[in-house]
Design an enzyme around this catalytic site. Structure first.
Site, short mmCIF file in Angstrom:
data_model
loop_
_atom_site.label_atom_id
_atom_site.label_comp_id
_atom_site.label_asym_id
_atom_site.label_seq_id
_atom_site.Cartn_x
_atom_site.Cartn_y
_atom_site.Cartn_z
N GLU A 120 -5.70 -10.52 -2.55
CA GLU A 120 -6.63 -10.43 -1.41
C GLU A 120 -8.09 -10.34 -1.88
OE1 GLU A 120 -5.38 -7.36 1.33
OE2 GLU A 120 -3.27 -7.83 1.05
N ASP A 139 -0.99 -3.59 -3.62
CA ASP A 139 -1.83 -2.43 -3.29
C ASP A 139 -3.30 -2.72 -3.58
OD1 ASP A 139 -2.51 0.26 -2.48
OD2 ASP A 139 -0.51 0.85 -3.17
N GLU A 165 0.80 -1.23 0.00
CA GLU A 165 0.00 0.00 0.00
C GLU A 165 0.84 1.28 0.00
OE1 GLU A 165 -2.79 -0.55 3.22
OE2 GLU A 165 -3.86 -2.11 2.14
C1 XIL Z 1 -6.42 -7.09 7.52
C2 XIL Z 1 -6.75 -8.37 8.24
O1 XIL Z 1 -7.60 -9.15 7.43
C3 XIL Z 1 -7.39 -8.07 9.57
O2 XIL Z 1 -7.55 -9.26 10.32
C4 XIL Z 1 -6.53 -7.09 10.35
O3 XIL Z 1 -7.20 -6.71 11.52
C5 XIL Z 1 -6.21 -5.86 9.53
O4 XIL Z 1 -5.62 -6.25 8.30
N1 XIL Z 1 -5.03 -5.00 3.08
C6 XIL Z 1 -4.00 -5.78 3.53
C7 XIL Z 1 -4.25 -6.74 4.63
O5 XIL Z 1 -2.91 -5.76 2.96
O6 XIL Z 1 -3.12 -6.94 5.44
C8 XIL Z 1 -5.42 -6.36 5.46
O7 XIL Z 1 -5.69 -7.42 6.37
C9 XIL Z 1 -6.63 -6.06 4.60
C10 XIL Z 1 -6.34 -4.91 3.69
#
Ligand code: XIL
Length: 531
Positions: A438, A376, A332
């Protein structure tokens, strides 16, 4: 805060709020923690306070000299009244009308007189506060005692919190091994395995925490996925919460599982503006680091030490079997509103735009075999896409060892699918690898108020969306290494609590019962049609 206390069901009005105190479960026998149980809460206190907070005037902190299991437990001190204890917000973790097994292990601090402890759920429903007392046990300082009960939260519940309190003692308390779980039917054995259906396209991955690896959820992971990403366990705040205090417990559970079951691991993450502990950016004098050459050197050496420690740990534990094949080196970092396309963050403040190049070079030295990604969200937005492409091109021009771009793809039903394709094409033209890291498809979209409920219509719409995304990923599979979803099942999605509470949000491929959703079938169809 005054509290009404009685063992019988009573109602009273205190300051305009109706309080209802109700004994629910008493000491009813607790069902066994079976293999059919899906965990929704697991607090080990091995890394921190796991979201637990003080209840009333008291103080909670993690301690590592009294664990029942693992490396830590939660210590509650400075309690001035018996009801002061430790609490966890379970509003978005526990769904009404489902029966959960709740279990907390407790002990008293050394030398305390035995005391009666009580596990309670406090919940609001239509302006009324209810106190559901789950179980009460006498606890001593000599041994850990389990407070366990079955609990079904009634429909119409708003906020809810689980807490441990005592009846008449203010002794220091210890908690460990908190579990809240529910039964699930067996996983469906007759489903096509996602990893097989997509095998000749790309690897299919999933974000997991240690709680996802046991029972039916672990079976589901092994059956459908070929790769795992530790959802949180490899973030710097988990691995090195304090400088020099490395803690790999959760990370090891994920990587061990991967090694045992032959899965790849996508490492997440080394450099991020979130989840990097403050000590990284604090000087020996307690002041924030500046962009002075000395402070820059200090921050870089901390990053190097951290990255190497992670690499060394993996090497020592697994040797040639190290399952970590790739890393989100920087997470990010892009901000399209900045002239240089880079997010202003503590990393940027101290090191300037060069921090990315440094991070990739350090990662390349520590993990020479791994594919190194810049990861990102919102890369499907044209502005973010352009900024990302520019930053990647600059890094490539400087000869920085970056292998690929990760697209988080946290999307919703209103996000135009074609833009995802345009982004993949534009970044592919730079000659880098790509991964979807993700993926989840939220039912709630900003322009659709109240649209978060998993109605059959919305679940079908979501299936169609997943299908279209998969079509365009499959069509570009030559450029794509892995496609990962951000969670095994809806009950474990981060979107239930972020950015606001959405208890019924259901953005993934399997539902709370671990059964395949229409979205699962749409992914399978898309993969089969492309053959
Ligand atoms: C999130 C997790 O899913 C949660 O459990 C935690 O509380 C916060 O982080 N982008 C990312 C991830 O790169 O690391 C994030 O994960 C979600 C958004």
């Amino acid at each position: 805060m005054g509290r009404l206390r009685t063992a019988l069901t009573v109602a009273a009005v205190v300051g305009g709020v109706v309080l209802v105190d109700l004994v629910l479960a008493g000491d009813a026998p607790l069902p066994r923690d079976t293999d059919h149980q899906v965990l929704v809460v697991r607090s080990t206190f091995d890394h921190g306070t796991d979201g637990w907070q003080a209840l009333g005037p008291a103080d909670v902190r993690r301690t590592d000299n009294a664990a029942r299991a693992g490396e830590g437990s939660l210590l509650v001190v400075d309690r001035s009244e018996p009801w002061n204890g430790a609490q966890l917000d379970i509003t978005d973790l526990v769904v009404p009308d489902r029966t959960y097994r709740v279990s907390v292990w407790a002990r008293l601090a050394p030398d305390a007189e035995p005391a009666d402890l009580q596990l309670t759920v406090e919940r609001s429903a239509g302006g009324t506060q209810h106190f559901d007392h789950l179980v009460r046990r006498t606890v001593t300082s000599r041994e850990w005692v389990e407070l366990g009960a079955q609990y079904t939260m009634p429909a119409g519940t708003g906020q809810a919190r689980l807490y441990l309190e005592s009846l008449d003692s203010v002794a220091d308390l210890l908690l460990d091994e908190v579990r809240v779980s529910h039964e699930a039917p067996p996983i469906q054995e007759d489903l096509p395995a996602l990893r097989d259906v997509l095998a000749d396209r790309f690897d299919v991955g999933v974000a997991v925490g240690p709680q996802d690896l046991a029972g039916p959820s672990g079976l589901l992971v092994r059956r459908h996925f070929g790769a795992v990403t530790p959802e949180n366990a490899m973030k710097p705040a988990w691995i090195q919460p304090l400088e020099g205090e490395l803690s790999f417990e959760a990370s090891d559970q994920v990587t061990d599982f991967a090694v045992i079951h032959g899965l790849d691991v996508h490492g997440h993450t080394l450099v991020w503006h979130r989840s990097t502990p403050d000590w990284f950016f604090t000087g020996p004098d307690g002041q924030d680091l500046t962009s002075s050459p000395q402070d820059q050197e200090l921050l870089l050496s901390r990053l190097e030490t951290h990255t190497r420690a992670v690499a060394e740990h993996l090497r020592e534990r697994y040797g040639d079997d190290d399952p970590v094949r790739s890393w989100d080196v920087v997470n990010e970092a892009i901000d399209p509103t900045q002239p240089d396309g880079l997010r202003r963050s503590r990393w940027y403040d101290v090191l300037g735009p060069d921090y990315l190049a440094h991070a990739f070079r350090i990662a390349d030295e520590a993990f020479p075999e791994a594919a190194l990604f810049l990861n990102d969200y919102d890369t499907d937005y044209p502005g973010k896409r352009r900024a990302m492409a520019q930053v990647v091109q600059d890094l490539l021009d400087q000869g920085v060892p970056i292998d690929g771009v990760g697209h988080q793809l946290h999307v919703n039903l209103d996000r135009p699918v074609e833009r995802i394709g345009q982004t993949l094409d534009e970044l592919a033209s730079l000659g880098v690898r790509q991964a979807v890291t993700e993926l989840d498809v939220a039912l709630a979209a900003p322009g659709r108020p109240g649209s978060g409920l998993p109605t059959p219509e919305l679940l079908e719409e979501q299936a169609a969306y997943y299908g279209q995304v998969m079509d365009l990923l499959v069509a570009r599979s030559a450029d794509i290494d892995t496609v990962s979803v951000w969670g095994v099942h809806d009950g474990r999605s981060w979107l239930r609590t972020w950015r606001e509470s959405r208890r019924l949000e259901a953005p993934l491929l399997f539902d709370d019962e671990l059964q395949a959703k229409p979205a699962f079938w749409a992914v399978v169809e898309s993969a089969r049609e492309a053959r």
